[in-house]
Design a protein around this motif. Sequence first.
Motif, PDB file in Angstrom:
ATOM      1  N   ASP A   1      59.583  73.188  36.085  1.00 27.19           N
ATOM      2  CA  ASP A   1      58.706  73.512  36.726  1.00 27.19           C
ATOM      3  C   ASP A   1      59.089  73.186  38.089  1.00 27.19           C
ATOM      4  OD1 ASP A   1      56.609  74.030  38.008  1.00 27.19           O
ATOM      5  OD2 ASP A   1      54.925  73.983  36.664  1.00 27.19           O
ATOM      6  N   LEU A   2      59.164  73.795  38.978  1.00 24.82           N
ATOM      7  CA  LEU A   2      59.365  73.290  40.402  1.00 24.82           C
ATOM      8  C   LEU A   2      58.708  73.001  41.207  1.00 24.82           C
ATOM      9  CD1 LEU A   2      63.056  75.526  40.786  1.00 24.82           C
ATOM     10  CD2 LEU A   2      62.565  73.154  40.099  1.00 24.82           C
ATOM     11  N   HIS A   3      57.066  73.117  40.910  1.00 23.75           N
ATOM     12  CA  HIS A   3      56.270  72.981  41.818  1.00 23.75           C
ATOM     13  C   HIS A   3      56.161  71.541  42.158  1.00 23.75           C
ATOM     14  CE1 HIS A   3      55.113  76.904  40.132  1.00 23.75           C
ATOM     15  NE2 HIS A   3      54.472  77.113  41.364  1.00 23.75           N
ATOM     16  N   GLY A   4      56.163  70.912  43.373  1.00 24.50           N
ATOM     17  CA  GLY A   4      56.377  69.691  43.833  1.00 24.50           C
ATOM     18  C   GLY A   4      57.860  69.251  44.230  1.00 24.50           C
ATOM     19  N   ALA A   5      58.670  69.940  44.027  1.00 22.09           N
ATOM     20  CA  ALA A   5      60.019  69.587  44.176  1.00 22.09           C
ATOM     21  C   ALA A   5      60.453  69.790  45.575  1.00 22.09           C
ATOM     22  CB  ALA A   5      61.114  70.434  43.533  1.00 22.09           C
ATOM     23  N   ILE A   6      61.058  68.880  46.204  1.00 24.77           N
ATOM     24  CA  ILE A   6      61.606  69.165  47.571  1.00 24.77           C
ATOM     25  C   ILE A   6      62.935  69.728  47.491  1.00 24.77           C
ATOM     26  CG2 ILE A   6      62.300  67.659  49.598  1.00 24.77           C
ATOM     27  CD1 ILE A   6      60.286  65.683  49.186  1.00 24.77           C
ATOM     28  N   VAL A   7      62.871  70.887  48.353  1.00 25.27           N
ATOM     29  CA  VAL A   7      64.184  71.824  48.244  1.00 25.27           C
ATOM     30  C   VAL A   7      64.803  71.975  49.758  1.00 25.27           C
ATOM     31  CG1 VAL A   7      63.701  72.900  46.219  1.00 25.27           C
ATOM     32  CG2 VAL A   7      63.066  73.834  48.173  1.00 25.27           C
ATOM     33  N   THR A   8      66.025  72.387  49.894  1.00 30.35           N
ATOM     34  CA  THR A   8      66.502  72.677  51.104  1.00 30.35           C
ATOM     35  C   THR A   8      67.270  73.895  50.827  1.00 30.35           C
ATOM     36  OG1 THR A   8      66.749  70.296  51.797  1.00 30.35           O
ATOM     37  CG2 THR A   8      67.985  71.519  52.921  1.00 30.35           C
ATOM     38  N   VAL A   9      67.229  74.700  51.904  1.00 27.14           N
ATOM     39  CA  VAL A   9      68.245  75.935  51.920  1.00 27.14           C
ATOM     40  C   VAL A   9      69.342  75.696  52.518  1.00 27.14           C
ATOM     41  CG1 VAL A   9      68.361  78.298  52.785  1.00 27.14           C
ATOM     42  CG2 VAL A   9      66.127  77.315  52.160  1.00 27.14           C
ATOM     43  N   THR A  10      70.627  75.602  51.577  1.00 27.56           N
ATOM     44  CA  THR A  10      71.605  75.121  52.153  1.00 27.56           C
ATOM     45  C   THR A  10      72.852  76.439  52.515  1.00 27.56           C
ATOM     46  OG1 THR A  10      72.450  75.353  49.727  1.00 27.56           O
ATOM     47  CG2 THR A  10      71.965  73.066  50.770  1.00 27.56           C
ATOM     48  N   LYS A  11      72.556  77.396  52.060  1.00 23.55           N
ATOM     49  CA  LYS A  11      73.284  78.706  52.195  1.00 23.55           C
ATOM     50  C   LYS A  11      72.225  79.951  52.213  1.00 23.55           C
ATOM     51  CE  LYS A  11      77.608  77.314  50.344  1.00 23.55           C
ATOM     52  NZ  LYS A  11      78.752  77.560  49.376  1.00 23.55           N
ATOM     53  N   SER A  12      72.442  80.714  53.063  1.00 21.71           N
ATOM     54  CA  SER A  12      71.879  82.141  53.374  1.00 21.71           C
ATOM     55  C   SER A  12      72.677  83.081  53.810  1.00 21.71           C
ATOM     56  CB  SER A  12      70.484  81.662  53.793  1.00 21.71           C
ATOM     57  OG  SER A  12      69.499  82.910  53.840  1.00 21.71           O
ATOM     58  N   LYS A  13      72.274  84.293  53.528  1.00 21.24           N
ATOM     59  CA  LYS A  13      72.862  85.586  54.282  1.00 21.24           C
ATOM     60  C   LYS A  13      71.874  85.562  55.788  1.00 21.24           C
ATOM     61  CE  LYS A  13      75.032  88.387  51.094  1.00 21.24           C
ATOM     62  NZ  LYS A  13      75.118  89.915  50.557  1.00 21.24           N
ATOM     63  N   CYS A  14      70.863  85.251  55.666  1.00 19.44           N
ATOM     64  CA  CYS A  14      70.020  85.071  57.014  1.00 19.44           C
ATOM     65  C   CYS A  14      70.198  83.519  57.304  1.00 19.44           C
ATOM     66  CB  CYS A  14      68.809  85.545  56.543  1.00 19.44           C
ATOM     67  SG  CYS A  14      67.549  85.272  57.995  1.00 19.44           S
ATOM     68  N   PRO A  15      70.881  83.389  58.471  1.00 22.97           N
ATOM     69  CA  PRO A  15      71.191  82.282  59.261  1.00 22.97           C
ATOM     70  C   PRO A  15      69.804  81.180  59.388  1.00 22.97           C
ATOM     71  CG  PRO A  15      72.497  83.746  60.126  1.00 22.97           C
ATOM     72  CD  PRO A  15      71.686  84.339  59.406  1.00 22.97           C
ATOM     73  N   SER A  16      68.642  82.076  59.760  1.00 25.63           N
ATOM     74  CA  SER A  16      67.275  81.477  60.051  1.00 25.63           C
ATOM     75  C   SER A  16      66.839  80.639  58.827  1.00 25.63           C
ATOM     76  CB  SER A  16      66.544  82.587  60.426  1.00 25.63           C
ATOM     77  OG  SER A  16      66.015  83.385  59.619  1.00 25.63           O
ATOM     78  N   TYR A  17      67.133  80.807  57.743  1.00 27.43           N
ATOM     79  CA  TYR A  17      66.655  80.273  56.592  1.00 27.43           C
ATOM     80  C   TYR A  17      67.448  78.836  56.490  1.00 27.43           C
ATOM     81  CZ  TYR A  17      63.789  84.300  55.259  1.00 27.43           C
ATOM     82  OH  TYR A  17      62.997  85.312  55.055  1.00 27.43           O
ATOM     83  N   VAL A  18      68.530  78.936  56.978  1.00 31.87           N
ATOM     84  CA  VAL A  18      69.455  77.495  56.734  1.00 31.87           C
ATOM     85  C   VAL A  18      68.904  76.313  57.218  1.00 31.87           C
ATOM     86  CG1 VAL A  18      71.719  76.589  56.872  1.00 31.87           C
ATOM     87  CG2 VAL A  18      71.561  78.911  56.431  1.00 31.87           C
ATOM     88  N   GLY A  19      68.902  75.253  56.358  1.00 30.72           N
ATOM     89  CA  GLY A  19      68.042  73.974  56.904  1.00 30.72           C
ATOM     90  C   GLY A  19      66.568  73.812  56.636  1.00 30.72           C
ATOM     91  N   ILE A  20      65.873  75.068  56.035  1.00 27.51           N
ATOM     92  CA  ILE A  20      64.475  74.814  55.924  1.00 27.51           C
ATOM     93  C   ILE A  20      64.351  73.659  54.697  1.00 27.51           C
ATOM     94  CG2 ILE A  20      62.295  75.838  54.778  1.00 27.51           C
ATOM     95  CD1 ILE A  20      63.186  78.431  56.442  1.00 27.51           C
ATOM     96  N   THR A  21      63.534  72.756  54.853  1.00 28.48           N
ATOM     97  CA  THR A  21      63.429  71.578  53.932  1.00 28.48           C
ATOM     98  C   THR A  21      61.921  71.460  53.716  1.00 28.48           C
ATOM     99  OG1 THR A  21      65.446  70.536  54.470  1.00 28.48           O
ATOM    100  CG2 THR A  21      63.834  69.169  53.357  1.00 28.48           C
ATOM    101  N   GLY A  22      61.492  71.518  52.444  1.00 28.55           N
ATOM    102  CA  GLY A  22      60.153  71.345  52.163  1.00 28.55           C
ATOM    103  C   GLY A  22      59.667  70.932  50.849  1.00 28.55           C
ATOM    104  N   ILE A  23      58.269  70.684  50.289  1.00 29.63           N
ATOM    105  CA  ILE A  23      57.988  70.705  48.964  1.00 29.63           C
ATOM    106  C   ILE A  23      57.589  72.211  48.470  1.00 29.63           C
ATOM    107  CG2 ILE A  23      56.102  69.839  47.539  1.00 29.63           C
ATOM    108  CD1 ILE A  23      56.113  67.497  49.407  1.00 29.63           C
ATOM    109  N   ILE A  24      58.149  72.601  47.403  1.00 28.09           N
ATOM    110  CA  ILE A  24      57.629  73.842  46.779  1.00 28.09           C
ATOM    111  C   ILE A  24      56.232  73.733  46.309  1.00 28.09           C
ATOM    112  CG2 ILE A  24      57.973  75.592  45.036  1.00 28.09           C
ATOM    113  CD1 ILE A  24      61.042  74.782  44.859  1.00 28.09           C
ATOM    114  N   LEU A  25      55.428  74.694  47.033  1.00 25.61           N
ATOM    115  CA  LEU A  25      54.013  74.779  46.609  1.00 25.61           C
ATOM    116  C   LEU A  25      53.521  75.957  45.491  1.00 25.61           C
ATOM    117  CD1 LEU A  25      51.996  74.299  49.918  1.00 25.61           C
ATOM    118  CD2 LEU A  25      52.773  72.394  48.410  1.00 25.61           C
ATOM    119  N   GLN A  26      54.411  76.901  45.788  1.00 26.03           N
ATOM    120  CA  GLN A  26      54.237  78.186  44.783  1.00 26.03           C
ATOM    121  C   GLN A  26      55.574  78.757  44.610  1.00 26.03           C
ATOM    122  OE1 GLN A  26      51.161  80.111  47.421  1.00 26.03           O
ATOM    123  NE2 GLN A  26      49.761  79.712  45.800  1.00 26.03           N
ATOM    124  N   GLU A  27      55.828  79.273  43.266  1.00 25.15           N
ATOM    125  CA  GLU A  27      57.076  79.905  43.055  1.00 25.15           C
ATOM    126  C   GLU A  27      56.412  81.047  42.415  1.00 25.15           C
ATOM    127  OE1 GLU A  27      60.679  80.156  39.989  1.00 25.15           O
ATOM    128  OE2 GLU A  27      59.459  78.274  39.902  1.00 25.15           O
TER     129      GLU A  27
END
Length: 200
Positions: A114-140
Motif C-alpha cells: 500500500d503506497l498511501h503515505g509514501a513520499i514519491v518523486t516524478v523522475t521521468k515523464s513524457k510531460c516535462p511539467s510533471y518531472v520533479g514533483i515530490t510529495g506524499i501519496i494521499l490517494q491512489e
Amino acid sequence: PQDSEKAKTFVHTFLKRSMPKMKDEAIQDMLTRKAVVLEHYPKKKTKQKRKKTKGFTAKQRRELRLFEIEPEQQRYAIFLPLHELWKQYIRDLCHGLKPDAQPHMIQGKLLKADLHGAIVTVTKSKCPSYVGITGIILQEFKHVFKIITKEDKLKVVPKLNNVFSLELDGFISYIYGSKFLLRASERSAKKFKLKGTIDL
C-alpha cells in the motif's frame, strides 16, 4: 382400573397421531415392550435469500464528494505522521530493510504494498511539467496518484507515461506508472513479471 384404561387409550391415540405411518400392531408391540420412540417430522424451512447490499455508484460517489480532500486539509504537515506510519509498515513488510536484503525481493513486496503515505518523486515523464514533483501519496486510483507537496499543493499525477521513485533507508525503488495501472486492492493480488520491456 378405569384410570389405567383411560391412560392406555390416551397413549394409543397419542402415538397414532404422532406416528401416522405406523400400524396398530406395531404400536401395540411398542407398548408391550414399554419402549416408545416418538418420530418427529419438522417443517421444511424456506431459506430466505439474502439481499446483497449495493454500494454507491461512481456517479453517487462523485455527487457525495467521498474522495475529495477539503482545501483546509490540504497541508503537507498534517500527513507527515501518515508517512512515518508508512515507513514502519514497509520496514515490517520487508523485515527491516537490512543491507544484505536482496533488492528484487524488496522490489516484489513494494509492488504489492500500500503506497498511501509514501513520499514519491516524478523522475521521468513524457510531460516535462510533471518531472520533479515530490510529495506524499494521499490517494491512489487506477490511473492517478494524488500527491500533497511541501508547498501544500495537491497534485493529481497520472500513472501513464510517468516514472516515480521512492526512497526508504537508502533503498531506492522505481515505479513505472504505465505498468502500474491498477487499483491498490487489485495490485496486491497481481503477479508481476520480473522481466519485460519498460517504456514510458
